[in-house]
Design a protein around this motif. Structure first.
Motif, short mmCIF file in Angstrom:
data_model
loop_
_atom_site.label_atom_id
_atom_site.label_comp_id
_atom_site.label_asym_id
_atom_site.label_seq_id
_atom_site.Cartn_x
_atom_site.Cartn_y
_atom_site.Cartn_z
N UNK A 171 0.81 -1.21 0.00
CA UNK A 171 0.00 0.00 0.00
C UNK A 171 0.85 1.27 0.00
N UNK A 172 2.08 1.18 0.43
CA UNK A 172 2.98 2.34 0.37
C UNK A 172 3.56 2.50 -1.02
N UNK A 173 3.75 1.39 -1.73
CA UNK A 173 4.42 1.45 -3.04
C UNK A 173 3.46 1.66 -4.21
N UNK A 174 2.25 1.16 -4.10
CA UNK A 174 1.32 1.24 -5.24
C UNK A 174 1.09 2.68 -5.70
N UNK A 175 0.72 3.61 -4.81
CA UNK A 175 0.51 4.99 -5.30
C UNK A 175 1.78 5.64 -5.83
N UNK A 176 2.94 5.29 -5.27
CA UNK A 176 4.19 5.85 -5.77
C UNK A 176 4.45 5.40 -7.21
N UNK A 177 4.30 4.11 -7.46
CA UNK A 177 4.55 3.60 -8.80
C UNK A 177 3.52 4.10 -9.80
N UNK A 178 2.26 4.22 -9.36
CA UNK A 178 1.24 4.75 -10.26
C UNK A 178 1.51 6.20 -10.62
N UNK A 179 1.98 6.98 -9.64
CA UNK A 179 2.28 8.38 -9.90
C UNK A 179 3.45 8.53 -10.87
N UNK A 180 4.43 7.65 -10.77
CA UNK A 180 5.61 7.75 -11.62
C UNK A 180 5.34 7.29 -13.05
N UNK A 181 4.36 6.42 -13.24
CA UNK A 181 4.06 5.94 -14.58
C UNK A 181 5.11 4.97 -15.10
N UNK A 182 5.06 4.73 -16.41
CA UNK A 182 5.96 3.76 -17.04
C UNK A 182 7.03 4.41 -17.91
N UNK A 183 7.10 5.73 -17.90
CA UNK A 183 8.03 6.41 -18.81
C UNK A 183 9.48 6.03 -18.61
N UNK A 184 9.93 6.01 -17.36
CA UNK A 184 11.34 5.70 -17.10
C UNK A 184 11.68 4.28 -17.50
N UNK A 185 10.79 3.34 -17.19
CA UNK A 185 11.05 1.95 -17.55
C UNK A 185 11.05 1.76 -19.07
N UNK A 186 10.12 2.42 -19.76
CA UNK A 186 10.08 2.30 -21.22
C UNK A 186 11.34 2.88 -21.85
N UNK A 187 11.83 3.98 -21.29
CA UNK A 187 13.08 4.55 -21.80
C UNK A 187 14.25 3.59 -21.60
N UNK A 188 14.30 2.96 -20.42
CA UNK A 188 15.38 2.00 -20.16
C UNK A 188 15.30 0.81 -21.10
N UNK A 189 14.09 0.31 -21.34
CA UNK A 189 13.94 -0.83 -22.24
C UNK A 189 14.31 -0.46 -23.68
N UNK A 190 13.97 0.77 -24.09
CA UNK A 190 14.31 1.20 -25.45
C UNK A 190 15.82 1.34 -25.64
#
Length: 294
Positions: A171-190
């Protein structure tokens, strides 16, 4: 000609400011009420606990904490926390990552299940384990035939503790990850990173302070849990009594010094947790606020 939208907006803004601005006497009364509430319901009980623990002197206090049953309760409490907290960290990170970063069937149901321990009484959750693993329970006969002991032993205490504490990290991590979105991970994968590398070097560092918050809260609850553990432990002195259960036994035996001495350790744990949380907010407040979207 003046913009009508500006004219209609200004009175609304002024009314909002007037609504949240109070006079000094009102602020003083509100602050006094809040401080009095904290003093009566938080500070005073802590003072009483430490006063009663030291009422017979330091010698009686140290003797109470050094008794074999007390040392056994302390060891068991630390062992249960050492097992349940890392498992909850693994579950919390996995569940938060799945819920915040992916879309799948049953996502809402999984989120509801994570909140289940908040809505179910700990005593009821302990009773469920009795119905599952007890001698007359659903799996009791099979467990007995294979020599597996869960209830009234360490495994049952660990299971009950995991159940009541597993929402804290997730419950502490879910809102943090939702707020951050997937942009950083998608950039790393690209850029050629693998899924594991994206998680380890991008996702996890972005939520490290939220993760630490969750671990602190989870650990404090694991060491202080009473209801669920009381049902599944069997209250076997020196074997299955955690610190909260040991406090109850000592108090029922009119050993006030011993009961409050052990209670002072639990109170000290709460204070340490509060201090660590405050230090994190003071040192990394800006970063935590940014990652949490405040």
């Amino acid at each position: 000609m003046a913009d009508p939208e500006i004219k209609s907006y200004e009175p609304h803004h002024e009314s909002q400011s007037a609504a949240v601005t109070e006079s000094r006497p009102v602020k003083a009364v509100l602050m006094a009420i809040a401080l009095a509430f904290l003093a009566v319901f938080l500070l005073l009980p802590l003072v009483v606990v430490f006063h009663q623990a030291l009422a017979m002197g330091i010698g009686a206090y140290t003797e109470a904490l050094s008794s074999p049953d007390t040392r056994s309760a302390i060891r068991l409490t630390l062992l249960v926390a050492a097992i349940s907290v890392p498992l909850n960290v693994v579950f919390g990170i996995s569940a938060a990552w799945a819920i915040a970063k992916f879309e799948f069937k049953g996502k809402a149901f999984l989120t509801t299940l994570i909140d289940l321990p908040f809505s179910v009484s700990p005593v009821i959750s302990g009773l469920v384990y009795v119905l599952l693993f007890g001698a007359q329970g659903l799996l009791g006969a099979w467990l007995k035939a294979h020599g597996i002991v869960i209830l009234f032993a360490v495994p049952g205490i660990v299971l009950a503790t995991i159940f009541v504490t597993f929402p804290f990290v997730a419950r502490e991590l879910i809102p943090l990850m939702q707020e951050q979105g997937n942009g950083d991970e998608e950039a790393a994968l690209s850029l050629g990173a693998s899924g594991w590398q994206a998680f380890w070097y991008v996702t996890l560092p972005n939520v490290k302070w939220g993760l630490l918050y969750g671990v602190l809260l989870c650990n404090a609850r694991a060491m202080g849990e009473f209801g669920a553990v009381s049902v599944v432990s069997g209250h076997i002195r020196g074997l299955t009594n955690t610190m909260p259960l040991h406090v109850e036994i000592l108090y029922n035996e009119y050993n006030a010094v011993g009961a409050f001495a052990v209670a002072s350790l639990l109170a000290g744990l709460a204070l340490v947790t509060l201090v660590l949380k405050t230090l994190l907010e003071m040192r990394y407040g800006a970063e935590i606020a940014a990652t949490r979207g405040h």
